[in-house]
Design a protein around this motif. Structure first.
Motif, mmCIF file in Angstrom:
data_model
loop_
_atom_site.group_PDB
_atom_site.id
_atom_site.type_symbol
_atom_site.label_atom_id
_atom_site.label_comp_id
_atom_site.label_asym_id
_atom_site.label_seq_id
_atom_site.Cartn_x
_atom_site.Cartn_y
_atom_site.Cartn_z
ATOM 1 N N HIS A 9 2.033 5.105 -0.812
ATOM 2 C CA HIS A 9 1.577 6.597 -0.836
ATOM 3 C C HIS A 9 1.152 6.586 -2.257
ATOM 4 O O HIS A 9 1.826 6.388 -3.180
ATOM 5 N N VAL A 10 -0.130 7.260 -2.246
ATOM 6 C CA VAL A 10 -0.603 7.428 -3.631
ATOM 7 C C VAL A 10 0.217 8.404 -4.547
ATOM 8 O O VAL A 10 0.333 8.139 -5.770
ATOM 9 N N GLU A 57 0.753 -1.252 -0.120
ATOM 10 C CA GLU A 57 -0.018 -0.083 -0.023
ATOM 11 C C GLU A 57 0.831 1.279 0.147
ATOM 12 O O GLU A 57 0.861 1.857 0.848
ATOM 13 N N GLN A 65 -7.884 5.021 2.103
ATOM 14 C CA GLN A 65 -7.554 6.107 2.891
ATOM 15 C C GLN A 65 -7.161 5.637 4.397
ATOM 16 O O GLN A 65 -8.059 4.794 4.997
ATOM 17 N N LYS A 105 -2.193 8.293 5.458
ATOM 18 C CA LYS A 105 -1.813 8.706 4.068
ATOM 19 C C LYS A 105 -2.935 8.173 3.116
ATOM 20 O O LYS A 105 -3.641 7.299 3.604
ATOM 21 N N LYS A 106 -3.070 8.790 2.032
ATOM 22 C CA LYS A 106 -3.852 8.030 1.000
ATOM 23 C C LYS A 106 -2.859 7.350 0.201
ATOM 24 O O LYS A 106 -1.953 7.491 -0.250
ATOM 25 N N GLU A 133 -7.702 2.994 -4.646
ATOM 26 C CA GLU A 133 -7.073 3.870 -3.666
ATOM 27 C C GLU A 133 -7.809 3.756 -2.153
ATOM 28 O O GLU A 133 -9.133 3.250 -2.318
#
Length: 237
Positions: free
Chosen positions: A195-196, A193, A217, A221-222, A215
């Motif tokens: 960070h975007v 996972e 949340q 972090k997103k 995505e």
């Protein structure tokens, strides 16, 4: 290259954790076998084997030039991680510039939980990356999919800046995924996972077979959930 801004949240169902601790206290006590008066929890046979099978291995059997050392939570390990994580690029991506004492405590906690394992990965006998392997059902992303009880996730931080940007992550990550599938024969999926906004890590993961799913949340972090499925026909029950 680094893949994480947030560590897994360790959520343990109380009854399961008690059973696990009871089982391992029984297995690791020298007195249990010699003293018939010692209380033995009613956790035997198939139940004990089931719990044991859910524990993540303390071994990571990588092939040369890679090797892995299991981190147990010694003060020396805490010192090294504290030093590495204080580097600017890891402060930005991991945000865990902790004291040696806090890192030592964290590693010791992983060891006690048996649902997360920490390793120092070396390349040609030189430190390359800090890696955490954890069980998805006991993590902060447990709620985002119907994971199997043996499905795994991992985090990775390259511990020396000069080793980033050389394609070493692209060489190592596929080998790590293959090793995890080989060692954990009932694992069907492996997830990360990043960070975007961590486009470099996302590309490395995708090239390694971790396909973006959605995505998500998380508290800090997103992130993008990326998943690799075991190849058809390779599962061993």
């Amino acid at each position: 290259m680094n893949t994480r801004a947030l560590g897994p949240l360790r959520i343990f169902p109380a009854t399961y954790e008690v059973a696990v601790r009871g089982f391992w206290a029984l297995a690791e006590s020298d007195n249990v076998c010699s003293d018939p008066t010692v209380f033995r929890p009613a956790l035997v046979g198939a139940e004990a084997r089931l719990l044991a099978s859910r524990m993540i291995s303390t071994r990571l059997n990588l092939e040369p030039p890679w090797s892995a050392q299991y981190l147990k939570g010694t003060p020396e390990e805490g010192e090294r991680l504290s030093h590495w994580m204080a580097q600017d690029y890891l402060v930005e991506t991991w945000n865990q510039a902790w004291s040696p004492e806090r890192w030592t405590e964290t590693l010791h906690g992983f060891r006690e939980s048996r649902h997360t394992r920490a390793f120092l990965v070396e390349r040609a006998n030189e430190p390359f990356a800090y890696v955490e392997v954890y069980r998805l059902l006991d993590s902060g992303i447990a709620r985002f999919d119907e994971w199997g009880s043996d499905d795994l996730g991992f985090h990775i931080a390259v511990v020396q800046r000069e080793l980033t940007g050389q394609g070493l992550g692209s060489a190592f990550v596929p080998h790590l995924i293959q090793t995890l599938f080989e060692q954990s024969r009932n694992t069907r999926r492996i997830a990360v996972e990043p960070h975007v906004n961590n486009l470099v890590s996302r590309r490395v993961f995708e090239r390694s077979g971790l396909i973006p799913v959605r995505e998500i949340q998380l508290p800090h972090k997103k992130a993008v959930l990326q998943v690799c499925r075991r190849a058809a026909g390779t599962h061993v029950a």
